[in-house]
Write an enzyme that holds these catalytic residues in place. Structure first.
Site, PDB file in Angstrom:
ATOM      1  N   ASN A   1       4.445  -7.609   6.713  1.00  0.00           N
ATOM      2  CA  ASN A   1       5.402  -7.013   7.651  1.00  0.00           C
ATOM      3  C   ASN A   1       4.836  -5.803   8.390  1.00  0.00           C
ATOM      4  O   ASN A   1       5.581  -4.980   8.917  1.00  0.00           O
ATOM      5  CB  ASN A   1       6.663  -6.583   6.885  1.00  0.00           C
ATOM      6  N   GLU A   2       3.498  -5.689   8.440  1.00  0.00           N
ATOM      7  CA  GLU A   2       2.876  -4.476   8.989  1.00  0.00           C
ATOM      8  C   GLU A   2       3.404  -4.102  10.365  1.00  0.00           C
ATOM      9  O   GLU A   2       3.611  -2.925  10.666  1.00  0.00           O
ATOM     10  CB  GLU A   2       1.346  -4.642   9.060  1.00  0.00           C
TER      11      GLU A   2
ATOM     12  N   LEU B   1       0.846  -1.188   0.000  1.00  0.00           N
ATOM     13  CA  LEU B   1       0.000   0.000   0.000  1.00  0.00           C
ATOM     14  C   LEU B   1       0.884   1.241   0.000  1.00  0.00           C
ATOM     15  O   LEU B   1       1.990   1.236   0.561  1.00  0.00           O
ATOM     16  CB  LEU B   1      -0.920   0.002   1.227  1.00  0.00           C
TER      17      LEU B   1
ATOM     18  N   GLY C   1       0.896  -5.138   1.499  1.00  0.00           N
ATOM     19  CA  GLY C   1      -0.131  -5.131   0.449  1.00  0.00           C
ATOM     20  C   GLY C   1       0.325  -5.887  -0.798  1.00  0.00           C
ATOM     21  O   GLY C   1      -0.496  -6.480  -1.506  1.00  0.00           O
TER      22      GLY C   1
HETATM   23  C1  LIG Z   1      -8.060  -1.776  14.576  1.00  0.00           C
HETATM   24  C2  LIG Z   1      -8.454  -1.752  13.153  1.00  0.00           C
HETATM   25  C3  LIG Z   1      -7.297  -1.821  12.207  1.00  0.00           C
HETATM   26  C4  LIG Z   1      -7.681  -1.674  10.793  1.00  0.00           C
HETATM   27  C5  LIG Z   1      -6.536  -1.585   9.861  1.00  0.00           C
HETATM   28  C6  LIG Z   1      -5.484  -0.751  10.301  1.00  0.00           C
HETATM   29  C7  LIG Z   1      -4.296  -0.489   9.765  1.00  0.00           C
HETATM   30  C8  LIG Z   1      -3.834  -0.324   8.445  1.00  0.00           C
HETATM   31  C9  LIG Z   1      -3.314  -1.493   7.782  1.00  0.00           C
HETATM   32  C10 LIG Z   1      -2.540  -1.114   6.625  1.00  0.00           C
HETATM   33  C11 LIG Z   1      -1.970  -2.290   5.922  1.00  0.00           C
HETATM   34  C12 LIG Z   1      -0.751  -1.872   5.224  1.00  0.00           C
HETATM   35  C13 LIG Z   1      -0.266  -2.500   4.217  1.00  0.00           C
HETATM   36  C14 LIG Z   1       0.930  -2.033   3.484  1.00  0.00           C
HETATM   37  O1  LIG Z   1       1.168  -2.486   2.406  1.00  0.00           O
HETATM   38  S1  LIG Z   1       1.966  -0.873   4.196  1.00  0.00           S
HETATM   39  C15 LIG Z   1       3.371  -0.740   3.114  1.00  0.00           C
HETATM   40  C16 LIG Z   1       4.376  -1.805   3.417  1.00  0.00           C
HETATM   41  N1  LIG Z   1       5.508  -1.675   2.538  1.00  0.00           N
HETATM   42  C17 LIG Z   1       6.763  -1.689   2.952  1.00  0.00           C
HETATM   43  O2  LIG Z   1       7.065  -1.849   4.111  1.00  0.00           O
HETATM   44  C18 LIG Z   1       7.805  -1.489   1.892  1.00  0.00           C
HETATM   45  C19 LIG Z   1       8.537  -0.208   2.070  1.00  0.00           C
HETATM   46  N2  LIG Z   1       9.515  -0.022   1.016  1.00  0.00           N
HETATM   47  C20 LIG Z   1      10.710  -0.659   0.999  1.00  0.00           C
HETATM   48  O3  LIG Z   1      11.036  -1.458   1.838  1.00  0.00           O
HETATM   49  C21 LIG Z   1      11.618  -0.323  -0.150  1.00  0.00           C
HETATM   50  O4  LIG Z   1      11.195   0.873  -0.739  1.00  0.00           O
HETATM   51  C22 LIG Z   1      11.660  -1.421  -1.235  1.00  0.00           C
HETATM   52  C23 LIG Z   1      10.273  -1.802  -1.734  1.00  0.00           C
HETATM   53  C24 LIG Z   1      12.409  -2.652  -0.697  1.00  0.00           C
HETATM   54  C25 LIG Z   1      12.451  -0.876  -2.469  1.00  0.00           C
HETATM   55  O5  LIG Z   1      13.711  -0.426  -2.047  1.00  0.00           O
HETATM   56  P1  LIG Z   1      14.567   0.511  -3.019  1.00  0.00           P
HETATM   57  O6  LIG Z   1      14.592  -0.033  -4.386  1.00  0.00           O
HETATM   58  O7  LIG Z   1      15.872   0.751  -2.328  1.00  0.00           O
HETATM   59  O8  LIG Z   1      13.723   1.858  -3.135  1.00  0.00           O
HETATM   60  P2  LIG Z   1      13.552   3.009  -2.024  1.00  0.00           P
HETATM   61  O9  LIG Z   1      13.401   2.437  -0.682  1.00  0.00           O
HETATM   62  O10 LIG Z   1      14.631   4.021  -2.229  1.00  0.00           O
HETATM   63  O11 LIG Z   1      12.146   3.628  -2.456  1.00  0.00           O
HETATM   64  C26 LIG Z   1      11.994   4.464  -3.593  1.00  0.00           C
HETATM   65  C27 LIG Z   1      10.951   5.506  -3.268  1.00  0.00           C
HETATM   66  O12 LIG Z   1       9.711   4.851  -3.051  1.00  0.00           O
HETATM   67  C28 LIG Z   1       9.193   5.220  -1.750  1.00  0.00           C
HETATM   68  N3  LIG Z   1       8.424   4.086  -1.228  1.00  0.00           N
HETATM   69  C29 LIG Z   1       8.835   2.860  -0.977  1.00  0.00           C
HETATM   70  N4  LIG Z   1       7.841   2.082  -0.536  1.00  0.00           N
HETATM   71  C30 LIG Z   1       6.745   2.855  -0.469  1.00  0.00           C
HETATM   72  C31 LIG Z   1       5.392   2.632  -0.077  1.00  0.00           C
HETATM   73  N5  LIG Z   1       4.920   1.458   0.325  1.00  0.00           N
HETATM   74  N6  LIG Z   1       4.534   3.674  -0.141  1.00  0.00           N
HETATM   75  C32 LIG Z   1       4.955   4.893  -0.587  1.00  0.00           C
HETATM   76  N7  LIG Z   1       6.226   5.155  -0.977  1.00  0.00           N
HETATM   77  C33 LIG Z   1       7.099   4.138  -0.925  1.00  0.00           C
HETATM   78  C34 LIG Z   1      10.427   5.534  -0.941  1.00  0.00           C
HETATM   79  O13 LIG Z   1      10.099   6.316   0.170  1.00  0.00           O
HETATM   80  C35 LIG Z   1      11.268   6.254  -1.978  1.00  0.00           C
HETATM   81  O14 LIG Z   1      10.731   7.563  -2.110  1.00  0.00           O
HETATM   82  P3  LIG Z   1      11.675   8.816  -2.405  1.00  0.00           P
HETATM   83  O15 LIG Z   1      12.361   8.513  -3.700  1.00  0.00           O
HETATM   84  O16 LIG Z   1      10.754   9.986  -2.483  1.00  0.00           O
HETATM   85  O17 LIG Z   1      12.639   8.927  -1.245  1.00  0.00           O
END
Ligand SMILES: CCCCC/C=C\CCCC/C=C/C(=O)SCCNC(=O)CCNC(=O)[C@H](O)C(C)(C)COP(=O)(O)OP(=O)(O)OC[C@H]1O[C@@H](n2cnc3c(N)ncnc32)[C@H](O)[C@@H]1OP(=O)(O)O
Length: 243
Positions: A118-119, A49, A94
């Site tokens: 990994n939330e 997400l 996500g």
């Molecule tokens: C009580 C009731 C409860 C109800 C529900 C409640 C809660 C909510 C639940 C929500 C469920 C959530 C689900 C999700 O999916 S949360 C997202 C999880 N994702 C991650 O943890 C991944 C994060 N990203 C990374 O680990 C890395 O970016 C990578 C995917 C391994 C890629 O690495 P790399 O190639 O080195 O790229 P960068 O890290 O440099 O990233 C490039 C730019 O992209 C931005 N980025 C990365 N991931 C995300 C993301 N998920 N969303 C938005 N943006 C993201 C990163 O910040 C960099 O941005 P920049 O260039 O501007 O610095």
């Protein structure tokens, strides 16, 4: 279907909407019987997400976003098409849910291509329907550990725990997905579709029966100061990683 939302295929509202429209078109075109979902972003299936859709946003936006997340999940999970995941990169949270919603998952054998919910590592929690899909796939005990500890399984562990069905060399992911598709398409559609529905409907119904409440829970939870702080810290960590 090659996902292309650089740099990391994060599931932004705009991207979710595009995916939904594409899926709907394919579902409605009776010449299509199956789809392979893969990524066009090197090394990344989907970063999950889009954190920027949940950080610093007003409640109305968060509600709209969550509705789209629910919608995509329901459409993929209950699709009448055969859905195969050709997972050619890392797929946290996500991204993992999207993979788990496929009928079959082929993962490229690269230690960087971890998969899992990994939330908790972000200081947030996987919603009950993310949890249900994981429990259905790897069993209660394995899911209990994986969810609490926010495990991201590298390919060998992912295969062992059953979060993916097959791990193959990176250059064979697409061809393997196509062979698997051929096997699945050998089954008469009506029998396979009814069986899929029989198995998956109870899980989908749990969300369908409380979609609005789920949206309200999400908005309440994500709007908390403590959760916004956790997201801020996580986003800063991602930035600092770049150095
Ligand atoms: C009580 C009731 C409860 C109800 C529900 C409640 C809660 C909510 C639940 C929500 C469920 C959530 C689900 C999700 O999916 S949360 C997202 C999880 N994702 C991650 O943890 C991944 C994060 N990203 C990374 O680990 C890395 O970016 C990578 C995917 C391994 C890629 O690495 P790399 O190639 O080195 O790229 P960068 O890290 O440099 O990233 C490039 C730019 O992209 C931005 N980025 C990365 N991931 C995300 C993301 N998920 N969303 C938005 N943006 C993201 C990163 O910040 C960099 O941005 P920049 O260039 O501007 O610095």
């Amino acid at each position: 279907m090659k996902m292309r939302n650089p740099p990391v295929n994060s599931l932004s509202l705009e991207f979710l909407t595009e995916l939904l429209i594409s899926l709907e078109k394919l579902e409605n075109d009776k010449t299509f019987r199956g789809i392979i979902i893969t990524s066009d972003c090197p090394g990344i299936f989907s970063a999950g997400l889009d954190l920027l859709e949940m950080y610093g946003r007003d409640p109305a936006h968060c509600a709209e976003y969550w509705k789209a997340v629910q919608e995509l999940w329901l459409r993929v999970y209950l699709s009448n098409l055969v859905v195969i995941g050709a997972i050619n990169g890392i797929s946290p949270a996500g991204g993992c849910l999207l993979s788990l919603s496929c009928d079959y998952r082929v993962l490229a054998n690269n230690p960087k291509y971890a998969i899992g919910l990994n939330e908790t590592l972000l200081g947030i929690i996987a919603p009950f329907w993310f949890k249900d899909v994981l429990v259905n796939t790897i069993g209660h005990r394995a899911a209990e550990r994986a969810l609490q500890l926010g495990f991201l399984f590298p390919p060998s562990d992912a295969l062992q725990v059953g979060i993916v069905d097959q791990v193959v060399p990176e250059d064979q992911v697409q061809s393997t997905a196509r062979s698997v598709m051929a096997q699945w398409l050998a089954i008469p559609d009506h029998a396979r579709q009814l069986t899929k529905n029989l198995v998956r409907k109870p899980t989908a119904d749990r969300l369908l029966q409380q979609r609005d409440a789920d949206i309200q829970n999400f908005v309440r939870f994500i709007s908390r100061d403590s959760i916004q702080k956790s997201l801020h810290v996580y986003l800063e960590k991602l930035k600092q990683k770049k150095g």
